[in-house]
Design an enzyme around this catalytic site. Structure first.
Site, PDB file in Angstrom:
ATOM      1  N   LEU A   1      58.931  16.569  -6.183  1.00 26.44           N
ATOM      2  CA  LEU A   1      59.490  15.273  -5.779  1.00 26.44           C
ATOM      3  C   LEU A   1      58.829  14.122  -6.521  1.00 26.44           C
ATOM      4  O   LEU A   1      59.446  13.079  -6.733  1.00 26.44           O
ATOM      5  CB  LEU A   1      59.323  15.068  -4.272  1.00 26.44           C
ATOM      6  CG  LEU A   1      60.023  16.096  -3.380  1.00 26.44           C
ATOM      7  CD1 LEU A   1      59.917  15.670  -1.922  1.00 26.44           C
ATOM      8  CD2 LEU A   1      61.485  16.276  -3.769  1.00 26.44           C
ATOM      9  N   LYS A  40      53.505  12.897 -10.239  1.00 26.25           N
ATOM     10  CA  LYS A  40      52.114  12.436 -10.191  1.00 26.25           C
ATOM     11  C   LYS A  40      51.384  12.961  -8.950  1.00 26.25           C
ATOM     12  O   LYS A  40      50.279  13.509  -9.052  1.00 26.25           O
ATOM     13  CB  LYS A  40      52.118  10.908 -10.195  1.00 26.25           C
ATOM     14  CG  LYS A  40      50.778  10.283 -10.401  1.00 26.25           C
ATOM     15  CD  LYS A  40      50.922   8.784 -10.607  1.00 26.25           C
ATOM     16  CE  LYS A  40      49.577   8.161 -10.908  1.00 26.25           C
ATOM     17  NZ  LYS A  40      49.726   6.716 -11.180  1.00 26.25           N
ATOM     18  N   THR A  41      52.004  12.794  -7.778  1.00 29.91           N
ATOM     19  CA  THR A  41      51.325  13.258  -6.564  1.00 29.91           C
ATOM     20  C   THR A  41      51.264  14.786  -6.536  1.00 29.91           C
ATOM     21  O   THR A  41      50.298  15.367  -6.028  1.00 29.91           O
ATOM     22  CB  THR A  41      52.003  12.727  -5.285  1.00 29.91           C
ATOM     23  OG1 THR A  41      53.386  13.071  -5.310  1.00 29.91           O
ATOM     24  CG2 THR A  41      51.863  11.215  -5.178  1.00 29.91           C
ATOM     25  N   GLU A  62      48.838  23.612  -0.682  1.00 29.16           N
ATOM     26  CA  GLU A  62      47.828  24.654  -0.523  1.00 29.16           C
ATOM     27  C   GLU A  62      47.721  25.617  -1.690  1.00 29.16           C
ATOM     28  O   GLU A  62      46.668  26.190  -1.940  1.00 29.16           O
ATOM     29  CB  GLU A  62      48.080  25.413   0.787  1.00 29.16           C
ATOM     30  CG  GLU A  62      48.153  24.388   1.896  1.00 29.16           C
ATOM     31  CD  GLU A  62      48.217  24.896   3.314  1.00 29.16           C
ATOM     32  OE1 GLU A  62      47.266  25.530   3.761  1.00 29.16           O
ATOM     33  OE2 GLU A  62      49.226  24.605   3.982  1.00 29.16           O
ATOM     34  N   GLY A  90      42.661  16.015   5.848  1.00 31.88           N
ATOM     35  CA  GLY A  90      42.642  16.829   7.064  1.00 31.88           C
ATOM     36  C   GLY A  90      42.340  18.286   6.738  1.00 31.88           C
ATOM     37  O   GLY A  90      41.465  18.884   7.327  1.00 31.88           O
ATOM     38  N   PHE A  91      43.117  18.830   5.811  1.00 34.79           N
ATOM     39  CA  PHE A  91      42.899  20.179   5.285  1.00 34.79           C
ATOM     40  C   PHE A  91      43.001  21.261   6.341  1.00 34.79           C
ATOM     41  O   PHE A  91      42.474  22.349   6.169  1.00 34.79           O
ATOM     42  CB  PHE A  91      41.546  20.255   4.558  1.00 34.79           C
ATOM     43  CG  PHE A  91      41.348  19.135   3.574  1.00 34.79           C
ATOM     44  CD1 PHE A  91      42.217  19.000   2.503  1.00 34.79           C
ATOM     45  CD2 PHE A  91      40.337  18.200   3.722  1.00 34.79           C
ATOM     46  CE1 PHE A  91      42.065  17.974   1.589  1.00 34.79           C
ATOM     47  CE2 PHE A  91      40.179  17.163   2.816  1.00 34.79           C
ATOM     48  CZ  PHE A  91      41.044  17.049   1.752  1.00 34.79           C
ATOM     49  N   GLN A 103      47.958  17.019  -6.134  1.00 36.54           N
ATOM     50  CA  GLN A 103      47.802  18.072  -5.128  1.00 36.54           C
ATOM     51  C   GLN A 103      47.289  19.351  -5.771  1.00 36.54           C
ATOM     52  O   GLN A 103      46.408  20.021  -5.240  1.00 36.54           O
ATOM     53  CB  GLN A 103      49.157  18.376  -4.489  1.00 36.54           C
ATOM     54  CG  GLN A 103      49.626  17.343  -3.518  1.00 36.54           C
ATOM     55  CD  GLN A 103      49.133  17.677  -2.128  1.00 36.54           C
ATOM     56  OE1 GLN A 103      47.956  17.905  -1.928  1.00 36.54           O
ATOM     57  NE2 GLN A 103      50.015  17.720  -1.172  1.00 36.54           N
TER      58      GLN A 103
HETATM   59 MO1  MOS Z   1      46.846  23.360   6.282  1.00 37.48          MO
HETATM   60  S1  MOS Z   1      45.156  24.496   6.330  1.00 37.48           S
HETATM   61  O1  MOS Z   1      47.869  24.356   7.252  1.00 37.48           O
HETATM   62  O2  MOS Z   1      46.516  21.848   6.936  1.00 37.48           O
END
Ligand code: MOS
Length: 744
Positions: free
Chosen positions: A636, A639-640, A711, A247-248, A644
């Site tokens: 948490l 790996k994920t 982010e 989504g970003f 990220q």
């Molecule tokens: Mo992020 S740019 O707040 O999905």
């Protein structure tokens, strides 16, 4: 270490619980949901940037095989004037194009929807819709030139908690007395979100109740937007989204196509699917706006920053306002007595911009962290030493202590692994064979955001649990990390926990944006699980048939599905439930930030180091190596979290070297609106990315100690890259993306 702690799954780098579904193609994405009588819709878009639709001829399209409906402003239902949104609804809804009039505000604006039995029929008919425009001309002509719009900057509305202006001390005086100064303008281009899964919506009405399958970061936001748009009660809308293919930020908001699918379904009298084509991702569903940022720095000879000024101008839209908050990081990142920032808009006839991964910080850090590099050269000081010299021990703007800041450790760890101490500071001084070598660095930061969230937890008679919250998994790992949090809180093995999300019938959670899903939903999940576990314990100690009968509930632990007391007496959770008629135990919980935000300044931090190889003849730029270290609180899932962070770095390199939506000047249309011409990094573009975290929980921020991680990885990368390019070549590039034509 206690027994419970040894068994903890939080933190472990476990595989995604939905991994198998994804790789076998069994995870249903929005456009794949099957409904009876489902019709296919295609959106028709304007081909001028401003004006009116003088005539629209739909006869040919309507006569095509399979066509059920051609919807334009001439036959679309008149929608009620929407009630103003609740200020609590974040992000605020955007003004949509729902075929209510003949006005065109940007190229690519939805102007018609064709509904047919099959997608091919709808596509063929959409091409037969004939439009005659009355384009705006002369003094009224479309505004498409950023520089021209910049001559009349617009002062946007202040967002809650984030005013567009800030001022401390006296910047003019601070600059005057400085031993070294920087005064430079940095620019970043329009960029468009390109998740693997484009936006898609399926809408189905049952009387006045609406069900939407939508690819969204915000099921509850879409629900509220749909209720406002159609003048129905929120309870009449259900939004479902079990999987999102990225989504970003573009899917944080309900855009026009969502409501157009619902409008078309209403008028066609059948469920309708509207999936955007890749090219349709480049106008009506948000963009990262262009920015032009003027940074002035003044420092003493020892590097102490005296004054910082950061004036940001970002592109916005006639249709609705959006501010790229480029200067927020400048306010808090470095100690400087005098600091002044402002955010203004250049309003254009383009689609409304929106949040894109680290909105504000990613563009803002390119300017600020490039300017610091320039200052370091002018002071003949090491860029890292300059940042350490100006390390902010508390928030210099809010005058609050940090809830936790291990940035020094980030600098130290990343610099050590990168080998920064071996850097020859002089530009063009390092080589690898024929190639020029450049080493650059930057600081990263992103706010720790949290909003209220709800969750429920149910213990079933078979010894498993179902935990629910109406949050989202954007591909980021929410199913997995919430299962981990729940397993630890319940005292169950993680494979005994099923986590459900992505449905407005579940307890409400906030938008999965602003890096806040883990920080908001995690504590709610934990609280619900603790509550239901307490119910199981209470049942056991009151149960004459339990070995734990009469025990002190506070002394009972739960691990791997066993309730136990210190003396060796134990019982099985499933057995306790079975003895009580097998009725599931359930608890609902909610969690919300308190007033810690008034007492602490809460941010994540990081340091990123980039190596570039530049061909001195051709100007080609390769990035063999990036090293980053981040303080993001409790991790948490190792790996994920790693995924990220490296994903953020990859995007940072794309932002630094490739991404730009190129506008055709007279028409305001993006000419490279496809993945062949709009470049994002592929495997061959990416070298070694080595990221680590400083594992210090932020328990002031929330009970898990976890800040969001989605982010911060992108922040600072483009600046570190441009700084490395300067170090390699002696050429300072103050615009993104940095391309070989800037170097030859
Ligand atoms: Mo992020 S740019 O707040 O999905």
């Amino acid at each position: 270490m206690s027994e419970a702690k040894q068994d903890a799954v939080v933190g472990r780098g476990m595989d995604r619980v939905d991994g198998r579904l994804k790789v076998t193609g069994m995870a249903p994405f929005t456009a794949e949901h099957k409904l009876p009588r489902l019709a296919q819709a295609v959106m028709v878009q304007s081909t001028i940037p401003k004006g009116k639709i003088a005539a629209i001829d739909t006869a040919a399209a309507a006569g095509m095989p399979g066509v059920r409906l051609v919807l334009t402003h001439r036959n679309a239902l008149r929608l009620p004037k929407p009630k103003p949104p609740d200020a609590k609804d974040q992000p605020p809804p955007v003004k949509l194009n729902l075929l209510q009039d003949d006005v065109v505000n940007y190229n690519g604006q939805p102007i018609a929807v064709v509904v047919a039995d099959t997608l091919e029929q709808a596509q063929a008919a959409a091409r037969r819709v004939k439009v005659r425009y009355a384009p705006a001309t002369g003094a009224q002509a479309a505004l498409l030139d950023f520089r021209q719009a910049a001559r009349h900057p617009h002062r946007p509305k202040d967002q809650p908690d984030r005013p567009n202006d800030s001022n401390r001390g006296n910047v003019a005086a601070g600059l005057k007395g400085a031993a070294a100064t920087v005064d430079a303008v940095y620019t970043t281009p329009l960029e468009n979100h390109n998740p693997m899964e484009p936006h898609a919506t399926i809408a189905a009405w049952d009387g006045d109740s609406l069900t939407l399958y939508d690819s969204t970061q915000n099921v509850s936001g879409v629900k509220k937007s749909a209720a406002r748009t159609f003048g129905i009660a929120p309870a009449q809308v259900r939004v479902i989204c079990p999987f999102v293919g990225g989504g970003f930020g573009s899917k944080g908001t309900a855009w026009s196509h969502v409501m157009l699918a619902a409008l078309a379904a209403r008028q066609a009298g059948c469920p309708v699917k509207l999936a955007l084509e890749r090219t349709q991702m480049f106008a009506p569903v948000g963009a990262r706006p262009m920015t032009e940022q003027h940074v002035q720095l003044g420092a003493a000879a020892d590097g102490a920053l005296a004054a910082v000024r950061h004036a940001s101008l970002s592109s916005s839209a006639v249709q609705d306002e959006f501010v790229e908050p480029c200067t927020l990081l400048t306010r808090m990142l470095y100690q400087a007595a005098h600091a002044q920032t402002s955010q203004r808009l250049a309003v254009l006839n383009l689609g409304v911009p929106t949040y894109m991964r680290a909105p504000g910080e990613s563009s803002g850090s390119f300017a600020l962290e490039s300017a610091l590099d320039e200052l370091a050269y002018s002071l003949k000081m090491d860029p890292l030493a300059l940042r350490l010299r100006n390390y902010a021990e508390s928030d210099p703007d809010k005058h609050l202590p940090w809830s936790g800041k291990a940035l020094r450790e980030c600098y130290r760890d990343a610099a050590a692994r990168f080998g920064w101490s071996r850097r020859n500071p002089e530009a063009r001084s390092m080589r690898a064979g024929e190639q020029l070598v450049g080493w650059g660095m930057a600081t990263a930061t992103y706010p720790a955001n949290r909003q209220p969230a709800k969750a429920s937890a149910t213990l079933l008679a078979d010894g498993t649990a179902v935990v629910r919250s109406g949050t989202h998994d954007l591909g980021t790992g929410t199913y997995t990390v919430m299962s981990q949090v729940a397993a630890d809180a319940l005292g169950l093995a993680v494979d005994k926990v099923r986590f459900e999300l992505g449905d407005t019938t579940l307890p409400e959670a906030p938008v999965s944006g602003g890096s806040m899903s883990v920080a908001s939903v995690g504590p709610a999940v934990q609280a619900a699980c603790m509550a239901v576990r307490a119910k199981a314990i209470a049942l056991a100690v009151a149960d004459r048939d339990s070995p734990l009968y009469g025990a002190d509930p506070a002394a009972v632990t739960v691990t791997q599905g066993w309730l136990a007391q210190g003396d060796g007496k134990r019982d099985v959770v499933a057995a306790v439930i079975a003895r009580h008629g097998g009725q599931p135990l359930q608890a609902d919980s909610q969690s919300a930030p308190g007033d810690e935000k008034k007492q602490y300044s809460m941010h994540s931090f990081g340091a990123v180091f980039v190596e570039v190889l530049v061909d001195p003849e051709l100007g080609t730029i390769r990035v063999p190596r990036v090293v980053g270290a981040y303080h993001v609180g409790t991790v948490l899932n190792a790996k994920t979290a790693h995924s990220q962070l490296i994903g953020g770095v990859v995007w940072g390199l794309g932002m630094g070297l490739m991404e730009a939506s190129e506008l055709d000047p007279p028409s305001g249309r993006v000419v490279n609106a496809n993945l062949a011409d709009y470049h994002v990094p592929v495997n061959a573009d990416i070298g070694e990315i080595d990221v680590s975290v400083v594992d210090v929980p932020d328990l002031t921020f929330n009970p898990l100690g976890a800040r969001g991680i989605g982010e911060i990885g992108i922040v600072g990368v483009a600046a570190a890259l441009a700084n490395a390019v300067y170090h390699a070549t002696g050429r300072r590039v103050r615009k993104l993306p940095v391309r070989l034509d800037d170097l030859i």
